[in-house]
Design a protein around this motif. Sequence first.
Motif, PDB file in Angstrom:
ATOM      1  N   GLY A 171      -8.838  -2.440  -3.468  1.00  0.00           N
ATOM      2  CA  GLY A 171     -10.213  -2.757  -3.849  1.00  0.00           C
ATOM      3  C   GLY A 171     -10.379  -2.645  -5.349  1.00  0.00           C
ATOM      4  O   GLY A 171      -9.595  -3.197  -6.109  1.00  0.00           O
ATOM      5  N   GLU A 172     -11.393  -1.901  -5.782  1.00  0.00           N
ATOM      6  CA  GLU A 172     -11.670  -1.781  -7.209  1.00  0.00           C
ATOM      7  C   GLU A 172     -10.736  -0.791  -7.894  1.00  0.00           C
ATOM      8  O   GLU A 172     -10.668  -0.742  -9.111  1.00  0.00           O
ATOM      9  CB  GLU A 172     -13.122  -1.293  -7.409  1.00  0.00           C
ATOM     10  N   ASN A 173     -10.066   0.044  -7.113  1.00  0.00           N
ATOM     11  CA  ASN A 173      -9.304   1.151  -7.691  1.00  0.00           C
ATOM     12  C   ASN A 173      -7.806   0.940  -7.626  1.00  0.00           C
ATOM     13  O   ASN A 173      -7.306   0.129  -6.846  1.00  0.00           O
ATOM     14  CB  ASN A 173      -9.654   2.452  -6.951  1.00  0.00           C
ATOM     15  N   LYS A 174      -7.100   1.679  -8.488  1.00  0.00           N
ATOM     16  CA  LYS A 174      -5.648   1.673  -8.482  1.00  0.00           C
ATOM     17  C   LYS A 174      -5.197   3.124  -8.598  1.00  0.00           C
ATOM     18  O   LYS A 174      -5.543   3.809  -9.559  1.00  0.00           O
ATOM     19  CB  LYS A 174      -5.129   0.865  -9.677  1.00  0.00           C
ATOM     20  N   ILE A 195      -9.193   3.621 -11.952  1.00  0.00           N
ATOM     21  CA  ILE A 195      -8.004   2.845 -12.278  1.00  0.00           C
ATOM     22  C   ILE A 195      -6.987   3.779 -12.912  1.00  0.00           C
ATOM     23  O   ILE A 195      -7.274   4.442 -13.900  1.00  0.00           O
ATOM     24  CB  ILE A 195      -8.358   1.679 -13.225  1.00  0.00           C
ATOM     25  N   LEU A 197      -2.835   3.857 -14.204  1.00  0.00           N
ATOM     26  CA  LEU A 197      -1.807   2.873 -14.573  1.00  0.00           C
ATOM     27  C   LEU A 197      -0.620   3.548 -15.247  1.00  0.00           C
ATOM     28  O   LEU A 197      -0.708   4.683 -15.714  1.00  0.00           O
ATOM     29  CB  LEU A 197      -2.402   1.839 -15.549  1.00  0.00           C
ATOM     30  N   SER A 198       0.491   2.809 -15.342  1.00  0.00           N
ATOM     31  CA  SER A 198       1.615   3.123 -16.226  1.00  0.00           C
ATOM     32  C   SER A 198       2.258   4.483 -16.003  1.00  0.00           C
ATOM     33  O   SER A 198       2.407   5.257 -16.946  1.00  0.00           O
ATOM     34  CB  SER A 198       1.159   3.026 -17.700  1.00  0.00           C
ATOM     35  N   PHE A 213      -8.550   6.055 -15.842  1.00  0.00           N
ATOM     36  CA  PHE A 213      -9.912   5.761 -16.248  1.00  0.00           C
ATOM     37  C   PHE A 213     -10.916   6.693 -15.574  1.00  0.00           C
ATOM     38  O   PHE A 213     -12.117   6.424 -15.576  1.00  0.00           O
ATOM     39  CB  PHE A 213     -10.272   4.311 -15.870  1.00  0.00           C
ATOM     40  N   GLN A 216     -14.012   7.584 -17.408  1.00  0.00           N
ATOM     41  CA  GLN A 216     -14.636   6.402 -18.021  1.00  0.00           C
ATOM     42  C   GLN A 216     -14.016   6.031 -19.366  1.00  0.00           C
ATOM     43  O   GLN A 216     -14.671   5.426 -20.208  1.00  0.00           O
ATOM     44  CB  GLN A 216     -16.156   6.573 -18.199  1.00  0.00           C
ATOM     45  N   ASN A 217     -12.770   6.393 -19.570  1.00  0.00           N
ATOM     46  CA  ASN A 217     -12.026   5.981 -20.752  1.00  0.00           C
ATOM     47  C   ASN A 217     -10.555   6.030 -20.366  1.00  0.00           C
ATOM     48  O   ASN A 217     -10.159   6.894 -19.595  1.00  0.00           O
ATOM     49  CB  ASN A 217     -12.279   6.930 -21.940  1.00  0.00           C
ATOM     50  N   PRO A 218      -9.727   5.117 -20.857  1.00  0.00           N
ATOM     51  CA  PRO A 218      -8.297   5.208 -20.538  1.00  0.00           C
ATOM     52  C   PRO A 218      -7.656   6.398 -21.232  1.00  0.00           C
ATOM     53  O   PRO A 218      -7.294   6.331 -22.410  1.00  0.00           O
ATOM     54  CB  PRO A 218      -7.725   3.867 -21.032  1.00  0.00           C
ATOM     55  N   LYS A 389       5.091 -10.804  -7.349  1.00  0.00           N
ATOM     56  CA  LYS A 389       3.975 -11.360  -6.580  1.00  0.00           C
ATOM     57  C   LYS A 389       4.485 -12.549  -5.774  1.00  0.00           C
ATOM     58  O   LYS A 389       4.791 -13.603  -6.312  1.00  0.00           O
ATOM     59  CB  LYS A 389       2.849 -11.808  -7.505  1.00  0.00           C
ATOM     60  N   ILE A 416       2.376  -2.191  -7.927  1.00  0.00           N
ATOM     61  CA  ILE A 416       2.732  -2.703  -9.257  1.00  0.00           C
ATOM     62  C   ILE A 416       3.208  -1.524 -10.106  1.00  0.00           C
ATOM     63  O   ILE A 416       3.109  -0.377  -9.695  1.00  0.00           O
ATOM     64  CB  ILE A 416       1.532  -3.395  -9.940  1.00  0.00           C
ATOM     65  N   MET A 417       3.728  -1.817 -11.309  1.00  0.00           N
ATOM     66  CA  MET A 417       4.087  -0.818 -12.323  1.00  0.00           C
ATOM     67  C   MET A 417       4.986   0.293 -11.784  1.00  0.00           C
ATOM     68  O   MET A 417       4.582   1.463 -11.756  1.00  0.00           O
ATOM     69  CB  MET A 417       2.819  -0.208 -12.945  1.00  0.00           C
TER      70      MET A 417
END
Lengths: 426, 182
Positions: A171-174, A195, A197-198, A213, A216-218, A389, A416-417
Amino acid sequence: MTRKQLYRIILGISLLACGTVFSQESVYLKIQSRAFEKIRILAHEFETNRPSDVGGQLRDILTNDLRLSDYFLVLDARAYGIRPAQGQNPIPGINAAAQIFGAFEIDGQNVRLNVRVEDFPDRNLILNKDYSGTLGDLRQIAHAAANEIIFFLVGETGVAGTQISFVKEGGENKELALVDYDGENPHQLTFNQSINLSPTWSPSGAFLAFTSFKAQNPDLIALRLSSGATVKLSTQPGLNTAPAWSPDGKRIAFTMTKDGNAEIYVMDVNGAKLQRLTNHWAIDSSPSWSPSGREIAFTSGRSGSPQVYIMSAEGGGTRRLTYEGGYNASPAWSPQGDLVAYVSREKGLFQVYTIEVNGMNVARVTDGKYNNEDPVWAPDGQHLAFSVKKDGLWKIYICARDGSGLRAVPGTENGIMPAWSPLITE
Amino acid sequence: MKKVLFPMLVLGLILSSGCNNKATNVPPMMENNPVTEPADGSASTVSAADALFEKSNLSETVTSEVETPPENLVLETIYFDFDKDALSSVARSMLAKHAQILRQYPQVRVLIEGHCDERGTIEYNLALGDRRAYTVKKYLMNSGIDAARLSTISYGKERPVVRQNTAEAWSKNRRGEFMIIK
């Protein structure tokens, strides 16, 4: 007789065996063009005093490890209707260079496995080793045996039992997730509903650094795998992204935009000694350490489009590595130090490539049909993992460094990643 | 609008200097266009006005001189060209309108989000999205909006509005979005 002499005997036998391959086999060899280089190994059913499916499990995990290594063509003795006792005599029509016997005992919650590997047909002993543990350790036992077979027959370090961390989209999250390299036990690591990542592993395998995130900031976060506890590494305004843990475990290279532009910085893991390495108005990101820790490969837009560059780990000495293709990014330096893997955009899709660190021998790893991102190396330097993909679905795939043996890692749907763990150090 | 507003503000200053010490919210434009000489040339009015500014708490809340924004205030999304963070002329004219609105409602703060389409790598696009957000912020700052009212964040390609791999979808995803923080 030394081990090296044994190797040569095995290789000699397997090459001889290839020379006597029959026509059906040669069709098989044409389809899988690298199969002729693989060592053909016959795996017998594991024997025990009392009926148990533990033997089947151990054998399945072990033979799967041998297949995943891309060094072996594993022949299943059961499929040929051959009993282990028949391995005593030369078996006509089976062109195997070696055969594996297994015998195990279960005593309460404990299991002991004996693995014997012989060359074929002379039946010289290559490996005869016992492994023990609890029934809960079955996978580790099988992986340990597979790694030793790989080492004794091929001379390379096996990666059986390593893990792949990756990002799972929902959905919106990772969220970060983890899976054994053979697809076992996929599970979620973060639960912060944002979110993430990496991921990048610490060399000890105890921690992951990643960007989240959640606040509210990476921000750059570290996760302790044993407990799931997290700690903030860098929370500067703007990006704290694309982390890469140094090979000596003491520092992290990453990207920040706090000084007005995406630049690469290095700091001690505790945040001390923050040092800016790049100084260019263009985007600089995605650092990857050389195994010596003295150089860093990275992506920079300084030529007008993203290309891969190499600089000193102190900053400076920057030279461009990639010249073919209009968008080259996501470098990953091999553990041996000889190659940099990266992605190159062709006809709107990314393909995985490797290039020697002197800029020579650009070699394509993926076949051009699908979109591929974020290649990483296995700790043996012989395998790559990246996201693919296919049919609208992202999954993590692994393959040998030349691209052969490409296969999806089960349990990585919407994955992913990837980040491949260090070798298991038990 | 600019030609009318400035003299009106000067007039407002002169009028307020004669009033009791009521703290007023300072319109942002005043910071860039300080009053050096009031329209009637009176030195005592200037120093009274200065004193007023020195005493006033600039962060105090709205008085009747400042408009409250409507509940449905929206700043339209602007779009970027592929692999670029530069502002097109269309984007610039839209941002000029946004700047006007932000001057009209001085207590409104904005979070500027930078986004990319799916065709770059994840990490490079985080940086490109950050550049896009920053480019927008700089333009608004140059239009007189206080930097303290403008925050930025990049989502790279992680938050597309259209999840398709068509050129149309891509063009809709390469965007700068504005979240109003009241």
